[in-house]
Design a protein around this motif. Sequence first.
Motif, short mmCIF file in Angstrom:
data_model
loop_
_atom_site.label_atom_id
_atom_site.label_comp_id
_atom_site.label_asym_id
_atom_site.label_seq_id
_atom_site.Cartn_x
_atom_site.Cartn_y
_atom_site.Cartn_z
N ILE A 1 0.06 -15.92 5.79
CA ILE A 1 -0.58 -15.18 4.71
C ILE A 1 0.37 -14.91 3.54
N GLY A 2 1.67 -15.17 3.74
CA GLY A 2 2.59 -14.95 2.64
C GLY A 2 3.02 -13.52 2.43
N GLY A 3 2.36 -12.59 2.99
CA GLY A 3 2.74 -11.19 2.81
C GLY A 3 1.61 -10.25 3.15
N GLY A 4 0.80 -9.95 2.16
CA GLY A 4 -0.36 -9.12 2.42
C GLY A 4 -0.13 -7.65 2.12
N PRO A 5 -1.18 -6.86 2.25
CA PRO A 5 -1.12 -5.43 1.93
C PRO A 5 -0.12 -4.65 2.77
N VAL A 6 0.25 -5.17 3.95
CA VAL A 6 1.20 -4.43 4.78
C VAL A 6 2.55 -4.28 4.06
N ASN A 7 2.91 -5.26 3.23
CA ASN A 7 4.13 -5.14 2.41
C ASN A 7 4.06 -3.89 1.55
N LEU A 8 2.91 -3.69 0.92
CA LEU A 8 2.75 -2.56 0.01
C LEU A 8 2.85 -1.24 0.75
N VAL A 9 2.25 -1.17 1.94
CA VAL A 9 2.31 0.06 2.72
C VAL A 9 3.76 0.42 3.03
N ILE A 10 4.54 -0.57 3.46
CA ILE A 10 5.96 -0.34 3.75
C ILE A 10 6.70 0.17 2.52
N LEU A 11 6.43 -0.45 1.37
CA LEU A 11 7.12 -0.08 0.14
C LEU A 11 6.66 1.29 -0.37
N TYR A 12 5.38 1.60 -0.19
CA TYR A 12 4.89 2.93 -0.57
C TYR A 12 5.52 4.00 0.31
N TYR A 13 5.44 3.78 1.63
CA TYR A 13 5.78 4.83 2.60
C TYR A 13 7.29 5.05 2.71
N PHE A 14 8.04 3.95 2.86
CA PHE A 14 9.48 4.10 3.11
C PHE A 14 10.32 4.18 1.84
N PHE A 15 9.76 3.72 0.69
CA PHE A 15 10.57 3.66 -0.52
C PHE A 15 9.94 4.38 -1.72
N SER A 16 8.80 5.04 -1.50
CA SER A 16 8.15 5.86 -2.53
C SER A 16 7.93 5.10 -3.85
N MET A 17 7.58 3.83 -3.76
CA MET A 17 7.37 3.03 -4.97
C MET A 17 5.98 3.24 -5.54
N SER A 18 5.87 3.15 -6.87
CA SER A 18 4.56 3.19 -7.52
C SER A 18 3.86 1.84 -7.28
N THR A 19 2.59 1.76 -7.63
CA THR A 19 1.79 0.57 -7.31
C THR A 19 2.37 -0.71 -7.90
N LYS A 20 2.64 -0.72 -9.20
CA LYS A 20 3.11 -1.95 -9.85
C LYS A 20 4.53 -2.32 -9.43
N VAL A 21 5.38 -1.32 -9.23
CA VAL A 21 6.75 -1.58 -8.77
C VAL A 21 6.71 -2.17 -7.36
N ALA A 22 5.86 -1.61 -6.50
CA ALA A 22 5.71 -2.13 -5.14
C ALA A 22 5.18 -3.57 -5.17
N ALA A 23 4.25 -3.85 -6.07
CA ALA A 23 3.68 -5.20 -6.17
C ALA A 23 4.76 -6.23 -6.49
N GLU A 24 5.64 -5.89 -7.43
CA GLU A 24 6.69 -6.83 -7.82
C GLU A 24 7.72 -7.01 -6.71
N ASN A 25 8.11 -5.92 -6.08
CA ASN A 25 9.07 -6.00 -4.98
C ASN A 25 8.47 -6.76 -3.79
N SER A 26 7.18 -6.61 -3.57
CA SER A 26 6.50 -7.32 -2.49
C SER A 26 6.57 -8.82 -2.71
#
Length: 261
Positions: free
Chosen positions: A157-182
């Motif tokens: 799948i290349g990644g998926g929403p689970v990447n975003l959850v990890i970045l939101y929860y463990f790194f307190s990233m905003s939506t667009k910042v998390a998207a780019e890091n993902s």
Amino acid sequence: MYLIFFLICFIASAIGAICGIGGGIIIKPALDASGAMSVAAISFLSGCTVLSMTSYTVIRTKLEGASKINMKTGTPLAIGAAFGGIAGKVLFEGLLAAFPDKSRIGVIQSVCLLIITIGTLGYALNRSGIKTYQMENMPICLVLGSILGLLSSFLGIGGGPVNLVILYYFFSMSTKVAAENSLYIILFSQVTSLVSTLCSGNVPRFQPGLLILMIAAGISGGICGRLINKKINDKLVDHLSVFIMVVLIGINIYNIWKFIH
């Protein structure tokens, strides 16, 4: 068939570039539902499409000097994802060898995708009330990245929403910042997954023209997605992500039924 594949990959890659989910989580179940190719071929082609989209998006953003990637945490996550990508590919190929009936692998992947998507949707709907953290510990970043890379590669799948959850929860990233890091993390996991497949000689059979078409769709979708991402706010990105997850839950339930029957 070529037109349908192009449209699926283009739309999925555009959404992936907007939301940071890679696009494979849409491409994989959508093509599984079509029944046009084997599970192995779909996983491989989906991964190549996601790689093309993330490569373009990450490199283009870097060249423009507009990157929001947190290198301090993003790079350890990406390195972990690279090793996880290899592990996920080995696991996938091991299951291919273990099960003569390839539909069983399709069931396993679809069930995993369904569980991940439901869990991610639950987090997204309750995100505002969940406490987050600002993790900077490198070993933990490597472990988290490895988990993301393994899931990404194994499920195709290349990644998926689970990447975003990890970045939101463990790194307190905003939506667009998390998207780019993902997307940065996905890039690393897909590169090592592809190299692992090529080195092992386990490339599935497919029409070369289809690969070229899907890569073109991935890049053009990435271009479109980047332009849209610049024009919309975090709230719209969140709404789009939730909508896509609801659709994916339905597709994965259908795929489980189809593979079983």
